[in-house]
Scaffold this motif. Structure first.
Motif, PDB file in Angstrom:
ATOM      1  N   PRO A   1       0.822  -1.204   0.000  1.00 56.97           N
ATOM      2  CA  PRO A   1       0.000   0.000   0.000  1.00 56.97           C
ATOM      3  C   PRO A   1       0.859   1.257   0.000  1.00 56.97           C
ATOM      4  O   PRO A   1       1.857   1.342   0.712  1.00 56.97           O
ATOM      5  N   LEU A   2       0.465   2.202  -0.810  1.00 55.30           N
ATOM      6  CA  LEU A   2       1.137   3.496  -0.862  1.00 55.30           C
ATOM      7  C   LEU A   2       0.364   4.493  -0.015  1.00 55.30           C
ATOM      8  O   LEU A   2      -0.863   4.475   0.016  1.00 55.30           O
ATOM      9  N   SER A   3       1.073   5.362   0.647  1.00 52.09           N
ATOM     10  CA  SER A   3       0.458   6.389   1.473  1.00 52.09           C
ATOM     11  C   SER A   3       0.301   7.667   0.651  1.00 52.09           C
ATOM     12  O   SER A   3       1.266   8.152   0.066  1.00 52.09           O
ATOM     13  N   THR A   4      -0.930   8.183   0.590  1.00 53.22           N
ATOM     14  CA  THR A   4      -1.176   9.430  -0.119  1.00 53.22           C
ATOM     15  C   THR A   4      -0.966  10.587   0.846  1.00 53.22           C
ATOM     16  O   THR A   4      -1.619  10.673   1.888  1.00 53.22           O
ATOM     17  N   VAL A   5      -0.038  11.470   0.496  1.00 50.84           N
ATOM     18  CA  VAL A   5       0.378  12.547   1.401  1.00 50.84           C
ATOM     19  C   VAL A   5       0.192  13.894   0.715  1.00 50.84           C
ATOM     20  O   VAL A   5       0.639  14.097  -0.415  1.00 50.84           O
ATOM     21  N   LEU A   6      -0.467  14.809   1.410  1.00 51.10           N
ATOM     22  CA  LEU A   6      -0.665  16.167   0.911  1.00 51.10           C
ATOM     23  C   LEU A   6       0.294  17.116   1.622  1.00 51.10           C
ATOM     24  O   LEU A   6       0.361  17.134   2.849  1.00 51.10           O
ATOM     25  N   VAL A   7       1.035  17.899   0.835  1.00 50.29           N
ATOM     26  CA  VAL A   7       1.881  18.961   1.364  1.00 50.29           C
ATOM     27  C   VAL A   7       1.181  20.287   1.089  1.00 50.29           C
ATOM     28  O   VAL A   7       0.973  20.662  -0.065  1.00 50.29           O
TER      29      VAL A   7
ATOM     30  N   GLU B   1       9.526  11.756  -5.690  1.00 51.02           N
ATOM     31  CA  GLU B   1      10.642  10.883  -6.060  1.00 51.02           C
ATOM     32  C   GLU B   1      10.519   9.495  -5.444  1.00 51.02           C
ATOM     33  O   GLU B   1      11.186   8.570  -5.895  1.00 51.02           O
ATOM     34  N   ARG B   2       9.665   9.342  -4.436  1.00 54.11           N
ATOM     35  CA  ARG B   2       9.557   8.056  -3.723  1.00 54.11           C
ATOM     36  C   ARG B   2       8.250   7.369  -4.084  1.00 54.11           C
ATOM     37  O   ARG B   2       7.375   7.140  -3.249  1.00 54.11           O
ATOM     38  N   THR B   3       8.158   7.035  -5.356  1.00 51.80           N
ATOM     39  CA  THR B   3       6.915   6.458  -5.872  1.00 51.80           C
ATOM     40  C   THR B   3       6.637   5.058  -5.338  1.00 51.80           C
ATOM     41  O   THR B   3       5.527   4.557  -5.483  1.00 51.80           O
ATOM     42  N   ASP B   4       7.634   4.428  -4.739  1.00 55.69           N
ATOM     43  CA  ASP B   4       7.414   3.113  -4.152  1.00 55.69           C
ATOM     44  C   ASP B   4       6.829   3.204  -2.758  1.00 55.69           C
ATOM     45  O   ASP B   4       6.468   2.180  -2.158  1.00 55.69           O
ATOM     46  N   GLN B   5       6.719   4.430  -2.224  1.00 56.21           N
ATOM     47  CA  GLN B   5       6.196   4.617  -0.876  1.00 56.21           C
ATOM     48  C   GLN B   5       5.000   5.561  -0.806  1.00 56.21           C
ATOM     49  O   GLN B   5       4.119   5.371   0.035  1.00 56.21           O
ATOM     50  N   PHE B   6       4.992   6.578  -1.668  1.00 55.53           N
ATOM     51  CA  PHE B   6       4.015   7.642  -1.514  1.00 55.53           C
ATOM     52  C   PHE B   6       3.333   8.013  -2.831  1.00 55.53           C
ATOM     53  O   PHE B   6       3.909   7.879  -3.905  1.00 55.53           O
ATOM     54  N   VAL B   7       2.104   8.494  -2.677  1.00 57.02           N
ATOM     55  CA  VAL B   7       1.424   9.231  -3.745  1.00 57.02           C
ATOM     56  C   VAL B   7       1.381  10.677  -3.265  1.00 57.02           C
ATOM     57  O   VAL B   7       0.791  10.973  -2.219  1.00 57.02           O
ATOM     58  N   ALA B   8       2.041  11.556  -3.985  1.00 55.75           N
ATOM     59  CA  ALA B   8       2.199  12.941  -3.531  1.00 55.75           C
ATOM     60  C   ALA B   8       1.064  13.818  -4.032  1.00 55.75           C
ATOM     61  O   ALA B   8       0.564  13.658  -5.148  1.00 55.75           O
ATOM     62  N   ARG B   9       0.665  14.750  -3.173  1.00 55.08           N
ATOM     63  CA  ARG B   9      -0.216  15.841  -3.553  1.00 55.08           C
ATOM     64  C   ARG B   9       0.375  17.139  -3.008  1.00 55.08           C
ATOM     65  O   ARG B   9       1.064  17.140  -1.990  1.00 55.08           O
ATOM     66  N   GLY B  10       0.072  18.218  -3.684  1.00 62.48           N
ATOM     67  CA  GLY B  10       0.489  19.521  -3.195  1.00 62.48           C
ATOM     68  C   GLY B  10      -0.695  20.467  -3.171  1.00 62.48           C
ATOM     69  O   GLY B  10      -1.661  20.293  -3.922  1.00 62.48           O
ATOM     70  N   LEU B  11      -0.645  21.451  -2.304  1.00 62.99           N
ATOM     71  CA  LEU B  11      -1.660  22.500  -2.263  1.00 62.99           C
ATOM     72  C   LEU B  11      -0.957  23.852  -2.267  1.00 62.99           C
ATOM     73  O   LEU B  11      -0.049  24.092  -1.472  1.00 62.99           O
ATOM     74  N   VAL B  12      -1.361  24.714  -3.196  1.00 59.54           N
ATOM     75  CA  VAL B  12      -0.792  26.048  -3.328  1.00 59.54           C
ATOM     76  C   VAL B  12      -1.927  27.065  -3.370  1.00 59.54           C
ATOM     77  O   VAL B  12      -3.089  26.718  -3.567  1.00 59.54           O
ATOM     78  N   ARG B  13      -1.572  28.332  -3.224  1.00 62.86           N
ATOM     79  CA  ARG B  13      -2.599  29.374  -3.128  1.00 62.86           C
ATOM     80  C   ARG B  13      -2.989  29.950  -4.476  1.00 62.86           C
ATOM     81  O   ARG B  13      -4.116  30.431  -4.646  1.00 62.86           O
ATOM     82  N   THR B  14      -2.092  29.915  -5.462  1.00 63.84           N
ATOM     83  CA  THR B  14      -2.373  30.559  -6.740  1.00 63.84           C
ATOM     84  C   THR B  14      -2.019  29.640  -7.909  1.00 63.84           C
ATOM     85  O   THR B  14      -1.148  28.764  -7.781  1.00 63.84           O
TER      86      THR B  14
ATOM     87  N   GLY C   1      -9.394  11.763   0.759  1.00 60.94           N
ATOM     88  CA  GLY C   1      -8.696  10.580   0.269  1.00 60.94           C
ATOM     89  C   GLY C   1      -7.225  10.493   0.625  1.00 60.94           C
ATOM     90  O   GLY C   1      -6.551   9.540   0.210  1.00 60.94           O
ATOM     91  N   ILE C   2      -6.698  11.454   1.391  1.00 65.41           N
ATOM     92  CA  ILE C   2      -5.288  11.364   1.756  1.00 65.41           C
ATOM     93  C   ILE C   2      -5.132  10.560   3.050  1.00 65.41           C
ATOM     94  O   ILE C   2      -6.069  10.394   3.827  1.00 65.41           O
ATOM     95  N   ASP C   3      -3.920  10.052   3.257  1.00 70.42           N
ATOM     96  CA  ASP C   3      -3.597   9.319   4.477  1.00 70.42           C
ATOM     97  C   ASP C   3      -2.876  10.204   5.487  1.00 70.42           C
ATOM     98  O   ASP C   3      -3.005  10.005   6.694  1.00 70.42           O
ATOM     99  N   ALA C   4      -2.092  11.155   4.994  1.00 72.18           N
ATOM    100  CA  ALA C   4      -1.309  12.004   5.882  1.00 72.18           C
ATOM    101  C   ALA C   4      -1.212  13.412   5.307  1.00 72.18           C
ATOM    102  O   ALA C   4      -1.340  13.623   4.099  1.00 72.18           O
TER     103      ALA C   4
ATOM    104  N   ALA D   1     -12.039  15.427   9.725  1.00 71.65           N
ATOM    105  CA  ALA D   1     -13.296  15.013   9.110  1.00 71.65           C
ATOM    106  C   ALA D   1     -13.080  13.971   8.025  1.00 71.65           C
ATOM    107  O   ALA D   1     -13.940  13.109   7.793  1.00 71.65           O
ATOM    108  N   ALA D   2     -11.935  14.029   7.355  1.00 76.02           N
ATOM    109  CA  ALA D   2     -11.635  13.095   6.259  1.00 76.02           C
ATOM    110  C   ALA D   2     -10.989  11.804   6.751  1.00 76.02           C
ATOM    111  O   ALA D   2     -10.696  10.918   5.940  1.00 76.02           O
ATOM    112  N   GLY D   3     -10.735  11.704   8.052  1.00 83.54           N
ATOM    113  CA  GLY D   3     -10.134  10.486   8.575  1.00 83.54           C
ATOM    114  C   GLY D   3      -8.647  10.359   8.329  1.00 83.54           C
ATOM    115  O   GLY D   3      -8.116   9.243   8.271  1.00 83.54           O
TER     116      GLY D   3
END
Length: 300
Positions: free
Chosen positions: A50-56, A73-86, A116-119, A169-171
């Protein structure tokens, strides 16, 4: 949570003490290597990992960009997401579909990124700006201000509270929050910048996270430097004790790495710690993050 498939190569027939080498599919053994090898290689399929989906959040900032890139870069461990303002910040870090545009001060706008994120790694922060007209040749100190609507109370308190509430709220299973050393001193110079009391509001958000019930790691970083990571011995402490030493700074890359390591190490959970580093060339570069996090007691 997404899944990744791995395989293990087992060198036989001497199965006692065989060597395992995890690799990602697809695997192809070149023919010339097969001819020269006197051993038989057996491909054994392993269970899906299982991969952990992580939002920065704050992924457009200088430390956030590094954390987001490390996850990518660590596709064997994580699914990356980012959040930006613009949208401009999104393009600056590559414009990928996994980067969301939202305003953390607007609780509703950040929900799609968090679903849907884990962390969650929180790297958002109010940023003071220097007032124009400062001339260093004339001595004195520059004056700073915060843009309207972007004061620490709105960004470091309300904005971070919104993220914590949405994550709960998203668990979401874990939150890593990056703050700053100096919060034990109400008269710290950072609080006077633009009359923003930035450390006061950061500590308020930290306490809110600690009271949320979500497993957390709070990293209060020393002075951030734009230097290469992985080259210094990292130091942890509590209650600004590191500010009484000469080790008050740390590279942004090392902070980003500590955030990601905290997601994988049980000893990092339910802890708040100060983080700095020795100068490059002094001590031994930190590789054992489990040992590092274990030095701090599990409390706020």
């Amino acid at each position: 949570m997404e899944m990744a498939t791995r395989v293990t190569l087992i060198s036989s027939p001497s199965l006692n003490g065989y060597k395992r080498s995890p690799i990602s599919l697809p695997f192809f053994l070149p023919f010339h290597q097969r001819k020269r090898s006197s051993r038989t290689l057996t491909v054994v399929a392993m269970a899906d990992v299982p991969l952990s989906t992580v939002l920065v959040t704050g992924a457009g900032g200088r430390t956030g960009q590094i954390a987001y890139k490390k996850l990518k870069e660590r596709t064997d461990q994580f699914v990356a997401r980012g959040l930006v303002r613009t949208p401009e910040s999104k393009e600056k870090i590559g414009g990928a579909d996994d980067v969301f545009v939202a305003d953390i001060r607007d609780a509703e706008s950040i929900i799609p990124a968090i679903q849907g994120i884990d962390a969650l790694i929180i790297l958002t922060s109010a940023v003071p700006k220097m007032k124009p007209g400062f001339d260093p040749s004339k001595g004195g100190r520059p004056e700073f201000y915060f843009e309207e609507g972007a004061y620490p109370e709105q960004v470091d308190w309300i904005g971070q509270k919104n993220q914590i509430d949405a994550a709960k709220a998203a668990g979401v299973k874990q939150i890593v929050l990056v703050g700053s050393m100096g919060g034990t001193d109400l008269n710290h110079p950072l609080n006077s910048l633009g009359n923003g009391n930035i450390l006061v509001w950061k500590r308020k958000a930290e306490q809110y996270l600690a009271d949320s019930g979500i497993p957390y790691t709070i990293i209060r970083a020393g002075g951030l430097q734009d230097k290469e990571g992985g080259l210094r011995e990292l130091l942890v402490g509590k209650d600004d004790e590191l500010l009484q030493t000469e080790t008050r700074t740390i590279s942004r890359a090392d902070v980003a790495e500590a955030c990601i390591q905290a997601l994988q190490i049980e000893e990092a959970k339910f802890k708040a710690l100060d983080l700095a580093s020795k100068p490059e060339g002094v001590g031994t570069p930190t590789k054992d993050f489990k040992g590092l996090f274990s030095q701090v007691s599990a409390c706020f």
